[in-house]
Design a protein around this motif. Structure first.
Motif, PDB file in Angstrom:
ATOM      1  N   ILE A 240       0.848  -1.200   0.000  1.00  0.00           N
ATOM      2  CA  ILE A 240       0.000   0.000   0.000  1.00  0.00           C
ATOM      3  C   ILE A 240       0.879   1.243   0.000  1.00  0.00           C
ATOM      4  O   ILE A 240       1.773   1.383   0.833  1.00  0.00           O
ATOM      5  N   SER A 241       0.619   2.156  -0.927  1.00  0.00           N
ATOM      6  CA  SER A 241       1.336   3.431  -0.953  1.00  0.00           C
ATOM      7  C   SER A 241       0.392   4.630  -0.990  1.00  0.00           C
ATOM      8  O   SER A 241       0.827   5.766  -0.831  1.00  0.00           O
ATOM      9  N   PRO A 313      -6.833   4.768  -5.043  1.00  0.00           N
ATOM     10  CA  PRO A 313      -6.018   4.419  -3.879  1.00  0.00           C
ATOM     11  C   PRO A 313      -5.782   2.914  -3.824  1.00  0.00           C
ATOM     12  O   PRO A 313      -6.562   2.131  -4.367  1.00  0.00           O
ATOM     13  N   ASP A 314      -4.692   2.520  -3.152  1.00  0.00           N
ATOM     14  CA  ASP A 314      -4.476   1.092  -2.907  1.00  0.00           C
ATOM     15  C   ASP A 314      -5.423   0.592  -1.816  1.00  0.00           C
ATOM     16  O   ASP A 314      -5.968  -0.504  -1.907  1.00  0.00           O
ATOM     17  N   LEU A 315      -5.581   1.415  -0.794  1.00  0.00           N
ATOM     18  CA  LEU A 315      -6.452   1.078   0.336  1.00  0.00           C
ATOM     19  C   LEU A 315      -7.478   2.185   0.522  1.00  0.00           C
ATOM     20  O   LEU A 315      -7.113   3.364   0.621  1.00  0.00           O
ATOM     21  N   LEU A 316      -8.741   1.803   0.559  1.00  0.00           N
ATOM     22  CA  LEU A 316      -9.808   2.757   0.853  1.00  0.00           C
ATOM     23  C   LEU A 316     -10.428   2.374   2.194  1.00  0.00           C
ATOM     24  O   LEU A 316     -10.831   1.225   2.394  1.00  0.00           O
ATOM     25  N   HIS A 339      -7.440  -1.692  -4.416  1.00  0.00           N
ATOM     26  CA  HIS A 339      -7.089  -3.086  -4.149  1.00  0.00           C
ATOM     27  C   HIS A 339      -7.824  -3.621  -2.913  1.00  0.00           C
ATOM     28  O   HIS A 339      -8.305  -4.756  -2.904  1.00  0.00           O
ATOM     29  N   PHE A 340      -7.889  -2.780  -1.869  1.00  0.00           N
ATOM     30  CA  PHE A 340      -8.425  -3.226  -0.587  1.00  0.00           C
ATOM     31  C   PHE A 340      -9.382  -2.183  -0.016  1.00  0.00           C
ATOM     32  O   PHE A 340      -9.206  -0.974  -0.233  1.00  0.00           O
ATOM     33  N   LEU A 384     -11.954  -6.157   2.969  1.00  0.00           N
ATOM     34  CA  LEU A 384     -12.374  -6.646   1.662  1.00  0.00           C
ATOM     35  C   LEU A 384     -11.215  -6.556   0.682  1.00  0.00           C
ATOM     36  O   LEU A 384     -10.428  -5.609   0.708  1.00  0.00           O
ATOM     37  N   LYS A 385     -11.145  -7.540  -0.220  1.00  0.00           N
ATOM     38  CA  LYS A 385     -10.137  -7.534  -1.277  1.00  0.00           C
ATOM     39  C   LYS A 385     -10.841  -7.648  -2.626  1.00  0.00           C
ATOM     40  O   LYS A 385     -11.832  -8.369  -2.762  1.00  0.00           O
ATOM     41  N   ARG A 386     -10.318  -6.913  -3.601  1.00  0.00           N
ATOM     42  CA  ARG A 386     -10.890  -6.998  -4.940  1.00  0.00           C
ATOM     43  C   ARG A 386     -10.780  -8.441  -5.449  1.00  0.00           C
ATOM     44  O   ARG A 386      -9.724  -9.078  -5.299  1.00  0.00           O
ATOM     45  N   ILE A 387     -11.848  -8.927  -6.017  1.00  0.00           N
ATOM     46  CA  ILE A 387     -11.930 -10.355  -6.364  1.00  0.00           C
ATOM     47  C   ILE A 387     -10.828 -10.795  -7.306  1.00  0.00           C
ATOM     48  O   ILE A 387     -10.220 -11.851  -7.127  1.00  0.00           O
ATOM     49  N   ASP A 388     -10.492  -9.982  -8.307  1.00  0.00           N
ATOM     50  CA  ASP A 388      -9.472 -10.393  -9.300  1.00  0.00           C
ATOM     51  C   ASP A 388      -8.099  -9.851  -8.954  1.00  0.00           C
ATOM     52  O   ASP A 388      -7.197  -9.826  -9.810  1.00  0.00           O
TER      53      ASP A 388
END
Length: 392
Positions: A240-241, A313-316, A339-340, A384-388
């Motif tokens: 995460i950045s 964003p990488d993380l929301l 992503h997350f 939560l994580k993006r499914i793909d």
């Protein structure tokens, strides 16, 4: 279980589940949470044990309706909001730390000396509507706010304040909030500070946080500290950045996550969005004290901010009010595809609806935090994580 005389007498029913064994309370909340997730793909979901609360003395904040007379003020609730005769004195409420009782006693004396006539709802007369008291768990300092109809008693309050502060030196922040409307509104827009200090310092997991008037802060600090710390641990090893913290309040979630990633040598950008300017001021103070430089906290509507962004964003992080994030924002997040997602909720019903809209995401971890013992309410954190997504 706490034995509350006000509950036994039928005077106060705020703790609806007080007669229910605490273990059963936790079971009921877990069952309710499970029900909200019916129909979702939970094949990868890890359930962490429910985080319990102390059963009494856990609140750091008291919101007291002021009624009675100036000579004999009553601090507590009106069991019938339209009947001043239904006042119940809750100075001895078991949800507050035991030492609050002495503070309330001193405040009653101050009310008489300053001539702060309690506001009478039906007569629409009087000045003092509420007293709001908040304590920092790290040093026991206090913030005291008087919610008044007008500034008519300002001079008398200023005259009597030095004696109050001499008797209660732990009070470091005092303000008047002016709420002139005859309506069920806790506070108004105008805040008048009577002390040089304008905020209390708090600290969760070595993360400095600040409590200011008109800024939301969790009322169960021990459980809140665990909630923020759990979020921090869940994301610390992820790539995460760039973090967005929507509905960020005083920045608890975003600051915890950014601090742990920076500790691990990551170059992290944090954007925090919250409608309350007071909360944003607190979050900015925390970021400065932590030495986080790539941080931007803004006083904006969280949904409106997100819906016009192009970057991802990488993380929301979302910690919305009880209504949840809503269909429009959830569907936008499906397209934005961070992503997350870390979702913290005080209303599992609206959270369940939001999760059904977040069709591109799969739940990975979940934990229930008992922020509100003896009630049906609770806090929940879900990752939560993006499914793909290729990241694990």
């Amino acid at each position: 279980m706490p034995v509350c005389p006000h509950f036994i007498a039928g005077q106060c029913r705020s703790c609806q589940w007080l007669e229910m064994p605490y273990s059963q309370q936790l079971d009921e909340k877990k069952a309710h949470l499970v029900q909200q997730l019916v129909g979702l793909d939970l094949s990868q979901l890890e359930w962490l044990p429910t985080y319990p609360s102390a059963q009494q003395g856990f609140r750091n904040k008291a919101k007291m309706v002021v009624s009675g007379s100036v000579e004999r003020p009553i601090l507590g609730i009106l069991s019938n909001p339209n009947d001043p005769q239904s006042a119940v004195d809750l100075s001895d409420c078991l949800l507050y730390p035991s030492h609050f009782a002495h503070i309330f006693h001193q405040l009653k004396i101050f009310i008489g000396r300053a001539g702060l006539v309690p506001y009478h709802i039906t007569k629409r007369k009087g000045e003092l509507k509420y007293i709001l008291l908040t304590e920092s768990q790290i040093n026991g300092t206090l913030m005291l706010r008087f919610v008044l109809r007008s500034t008519a008693k300002l001079a008398l309050i200023q005259r009597e304040l030095p004696l109050l502060l001499a008797n209660l030196p732990q009070i470091k922040v005092v303000s008047l909030n002016i709420q002139p409307k005859h309506a069920a509104i806790l506070e108004g827009e105008e805040e008048i500070f009577l002390t040089e200090q304008k905020q209390l310092e708090e600290n969760f997991n070595q993360i400095p946080l600040f409590i200011r008037p008109q800024g939301f802060f969790q009322t169960n600090p021990k459980v809140a500290e665990s909630l923020y710390g759990t979020a921090q641990q869940w994301i610390k090893n992820l790539p995460i950045s760039n973090i967005w913290d929507l509905f960020c309040g005083v920045g608890g979630f975003g600051l915890h996550c950014a601090a742990i990633l920076q500790e691990k040598g990551r170059n992290v950008q944090l954007t925090g969005i919250e409608i309350s300017p007071s909360a944003i001021a607190s979050a900015s103070s925390s970021a400065e004290k932590l030495g986080l430089t790539q941080v931007k906290f803004q006083s904006l509507d969280a949904a409106n901010f997100a819906l016009v962004q192009n970057e991802r964003p990488d993380l929301l992080i979302v910690n919305p009010p009880r209504r949840g994030i809503g269909k429009e924002l959830a569907q936008f997040l499906n397209k934005l595809q961070p992503h997350f997602i870390l979702y913290s909720s005080c209303n599992a019903v609206s959270m369940g609806k939001d999760l059904r809209e977040l069709s591109r995401y799969q739940a990975q971890k979940i934990q229930l935090f008992d922020m509100f013992p003896h009630t049906a309410h609770y806090e929940v954190l879900i990752f939560l994580k993006r499914i793909d997504d290729k990241f694990k």
